[in-house]
Motif scaffolding. Structure first.
Motif, short mmCIF file in Angstrom:
data_model
loop_
_atom_site.label_atom_id
_atom_site.label_comp_id
_atom_site.label_asym_id
_atom_site.label_seq_id
_atom_site.Cartn_x
_atom_site.Cartn_y
_atom_site.Cartn_z
N TYR A 134 0.30 1.00 7.74
CA TYR A 134 -0.02 1.35 9.28
C TYR A 134 0.83 0.30 10.06
O TYR A 134 0.85 -0.85 9.84
CB TYR A 134 -1.74 1.04 9.45
CG TYR A 134 -1.75 1.12 10.88
CD1 TYR A 134 -1.56 2.27 11.74
CD2 TYR A 134 -2.11 0.12 11.68
CE1 TYR A 134 -2.01 2.22 12.90
CE2 TYR A 134 -2.57 -0.14 12.89
CZ TYR A 134 -2.28 1.39 13.54
OH TYR A 134 -2.63 1.12 15.12
N TYR A 173 -8.29 5.15 4.98
CA TYR A 173 -7.15 4.41 5.74
C TYR A 173 -7.76 4.70 7.38
O TYR A 173 -7.91 3.70 8.12
CB TYR A 173 -5.91 5.29 5.96
CG TYR A 173 -5.24 4.90 4.52
CD1 TYR A 173 -4.14 3.89 4.71
CD2 TYR A 173 -5.06 5.55 3.30
CE1 TYR A 173 -3.39 3.45 3.50
CE2 TYR A 173 -4.15 5.37 2.34
CZ TYR A 173 -3.48 4.18 2.23
OH TYR A 173 -2.59 3.92 1.38
N GLN A 199 0.80 -1.16 0.05
CA GLN A 199 0.08 0.05 0.05
C GLN A 199 0.88 1.28 -0.10
O GLN A 199 2.16 1.30 0.39
CB GLN A 199 -0.94 0.09 1.36
CG GLN A 199 -1.81 -1.29 1.33
CD GLN A 199 -2.88 -1.20 0.16
OE1 GLN A 199 -3.23 -0.46 -0.46
NE2 GLN A 199 -3.51 -2.29 0.20
N LEU A 246 -1.17 10.96 8.24
CA LEU A 246 -1.97 9.60 8.85
C LEU A 246 -1.22 9.08 10.07
O LEU A 246 -2.13 8.81 10.98
CB LEU A 246 -1.73 8.65 7.64
CG LEU A 246 -2.63 8.73 6.43
CD1 LEU A 246 -2.38 7.60 5.24
CD2 LEU A 246 -4.17 8.45 6.89
N TYR A 267 0.51 3.52 1.79
CA TYR A 267 0.91 3.97 3.38
C TYR A 267 0.79 2.43 4.14
O TYR A 267 -0.33 1.97 3.96
CB TYR A 267 0.06 4.91 3.95
CG TYR A 267 0.19 5.24 5.33
CD1 TYR A 267 1.22 6.13 6.07
CD2 TYR A 267 -0.62 4.49 6.34
CE1 TYR A 267 1.21 6.30 7.44
CE2 TYR A 267 -0.68 4.90 7.58
CZ TYR A 267 0.28 5.49 8.07
OH TYR A 267 0.42 5.88 9.36
#
Length: 453
Positions: free
Chosen positions: A16, A376, A12, A330, A14
Motif C-alpha cells: 500500500y 488489506y 507483501q 485494491l 500488495y
C-alpha cells in the motif's frame, strides 16, 4: 544447512502507498487547450461537450491517436457495439492521465477499454456466449409496472428513464438504455414519466412487503431534479419503504451534476425528510478503476454526505483488461474509501450480454480475487465479489453448489421466488446455471462447447 536469505521472498503481495487524488490536466488534449476551470466545473458545459462519435473524439484528441484507432472504433460502432457512444469530458480526461499519450497508450487504457470499446477488443472466436441475451437478468420479464422490476421479495428496481449522462460498453441494461445501435434495436418506455412514476407508487402502496427501492434507470442524474425530488418524496410518504438507493454512475462520470446548487439543495431536503422518517437514503455509484477517482469526484461524494445522505457506496464491475488483478482492485478500493469517502461495496461479474465475452472473467478467477483482497482493507470496506445469476440474483462468488471447471458451468440455488415464479413449486429446489467465458476453458471444454453451438 545454510539458508540463502537473499533467495527468500520478502514483503507483501500488495504494498500500500497512499496516492493523493489529482484532477488530470484537461488542456493536454488539443481540443480542450483553451477550456477554463469554470467551464470544466460546469455541468452544462460537460453535457454539451460529451463525445458522441468518432469525429468528436478526433476533435478532442487530435493526432495524439492515430487513424488506425479511429477506424477500429468506427468498425465497432457500425457492427458490434451494444451501446451508442457517449463519454463526458470528465471521463475522457481520466484516460491516459499520466505519461506519454499515444495510440498504444490509448488502446491499453483501462477506462477506455470499457467506455470506448473497439472492434479489435472483442473476441472473434466467442464474441458472445451461446447463452448470452440482451436482458440477461430478465429484469423486463419481472416488470410489475413499466420500469418497475420486482425480483427480490422485499426489494424493487425502479427504472425511471432509459438514458444516462454516459454509456458504458458493458451495460447490463443494453436492451433498454441508450440509443439503438446497428447491433441492437432498443426497447422503449412508452408511458409518460408522470404516469410511469405514479404506477410505481401505486404498486408500492399496494405491496407493503416491499421495503427497499433502488431508484435507477438509466441514471437518475438525467431526471430533471424537480421530477426526481417529487418521486423521492412520494416514496418517503409510503410508511413501509425503509431504504432508498439512488443509482448514479454520474457521481463519478459527471460529478459536476451532483455539485450544482439546485441539486445539492434538493438532495438536502430529501435527506432531511428521510432522516426524519427513519429511512436509509444512500447513493450507489459505479467506478471501475482508480484512475476515475479525482478531487471533483471526492467533492461530489463528500457533499452528498454533508447534506445528510447516509452512505455513498460503489458497485463496480469486474472486467478483463480493466480491473481483473488484485492490485487494480485494491488501488481502486483505497482510492474510494481512503480518498473519496465512497464505500467499496460490490464488484459484479460482468453479465452475459452479447459481444461481452472479452470483458467477462470465469468464476474461479473471481474466487481467487476475493481471496486476495482479504486482509488489506478494513472489514467494513472490503467489497464482495458477486455473481448475478439469472433468475437467482446476487450471490457471493463462493456460494455456488457445484462447479464444472472443464465446461465452465457453475450451479446455484436460491431461497425465494421472483415475481414471475409465484406458482413455481420447484423454484426453491432447482439449480440454476451460470457460464464462464468459453475462451478461458481448457481445450476439452472449448471443444465440447463447439459441438453444442
Amino acid at each position: 544447512m545454510t539458508v540463502d536469505l537473499e533467495a527468500i521472498p520478502t514483503g507483501q503481495p500488495y504494498e500500500y502507498r497512499r496516492r493523493p487524488l489529482v484532477e488530470p490536466d484537461w488542456t493536454r488534449f488539443p481540443g480542450w487547450r483553451h477550456v477554463t476551470r469554470d467551464q470544466w466545473e460546469s455541468a452544462q458545459w460537460q453535457r454539451v461537450n460529451c463525445v458522441k462519435n468518432v469525429k468528436q473524439l478526433q476533435a478532442v484528441l487530435g493526432d495524439i491517436v492515430g487513424e488506425t484507432f479511429y477506424k477500429d472504433l468506427l468498425e465497432d460502432q457500425k457492427a458490434l457495439a451494444t451501446m451508442s457512444m457517449l463519454v463526458p469530458p470528465q471521463m475522457l480526461n481520466t484516460m491516459m492521465p499520466t505519461g506519454p499519450m499515444s495510440t498504444e497508450a490509448f488502446y491499453l487504457d483501462p477506462v477506455r477499454r470499457y467506455m470506448i470499446p473497439v472492434a479489435s477488443d472483442r473476441r472473434t472466436d466467442w464474441p458472445s456466449h451461446p447463452y448470452a441475451s440482451r436482458d440477461s437478468l430478465h429484469e423486463h420479464d419481472m416488470w410489475v409496472a413499466e420500469g418497475l422490476t420486482h425480483r427480490y421479495p422485499t426489494k424493487v428496481l425502479a427504472e425511471l428513464l432509459s438514458t444516462c449522462p454516459q454509456y458504458c460498453g458493458h451495460c447490463t441494461r443494453m436492451d433498454l438504455v441508450g440509443n439503438s445501435t446497428p447491433a441492437v434495436d432498443k426497447l422503449k418506455l412508452t408511458l409518460k414519466p408522470v404516469d410511469r412514476y405514479a404506477a410505481h407508487i401505486d404498486y408500492l402502496k399496494a405491496h407493503p412487503g416491499v421495503r427497499d427501492v433502488v431508484v435507477s434507470g438509466g441514471d437518475v442524474a438525467n431526471v430533471p431534479w424537480r421530477n426526481l425530488e417529487s418521486y423521492l418524496m412520494s416514496l418517503l410518504s409510503i410508511e413501509t419503504v425503509r431504504d432508498i438507493r439512488l443509482a448514479t454512475k454520474a457521481l463519478m462520470g459527471l460529478p459536476q451534476h451532483w455539485l450544482q446548487a439546485d441539486v445539492v439543495e434538493g438532495l438536502e431536503r430529501v435527506a432531511r425528510t428521510a432522516a426524519r422518517r427513519g429511512v436509509n437514503l444512500a447513493i450507489h455509484t459505479h467506478v471501475n478503476h482508480a484512475q476515475s477517482i479525482t478531487p471533483l469526484v471526492a467533492r461530489a461524494a463528500q457533499t452528498a454526505l454533508e447534506v445528510g445522505v447516509r452512505d455513498v457506496r460503489n458497485q463496480g464491475v469486474l472486467m478483463r483488461g480493466v480491473n481483473d488483478t488484485t492490485a487494480d482492485l485494491l488501488d481502486l478500493c483505497f482510492a474510494l474509501q481512503g480518498e473519496a469517502g465512497i464505500l467499496p461495496y460490490y464488484f459484479y461479474m460482468c453479465d452475459m450480454i452479447p459481444n461481452a465475452e472479452h470483458w467477462r472473467v470465469p468464476v474461479w478467477q473471481a474466487h481467487q480475487l476475493q481471496h486476495d483482497l482479504m486482509g488489506y482493507l478494513p472489514g467494513y470496506a472490503t467489497p464482495r465479489i458477486v455473481c448475478d445469476v439469472p433468475f437467482v440474483g446476487k450471490r457471493w462468488v463462493h456460494m455456488l453448489t457445484e462447479y464444472d471447471r472443464e465446461r465452465g458451468i457453475s450451479y446455484w440455488t436460491k431461497n425465494y421466488r421472483t415475481s414471475i415464479e409465484a406458482a413455481d413449486g420447484e423454484a426453491l429446489t432447482k439449480r440454476f446455471p451460470y457460464y464462464d467465458p468459453i475462451d478461458t476453458l481448457p481445450k476439452s471444454g472449448q471443444d465440447w462447447w463447439a459441438t453444442q453451438a
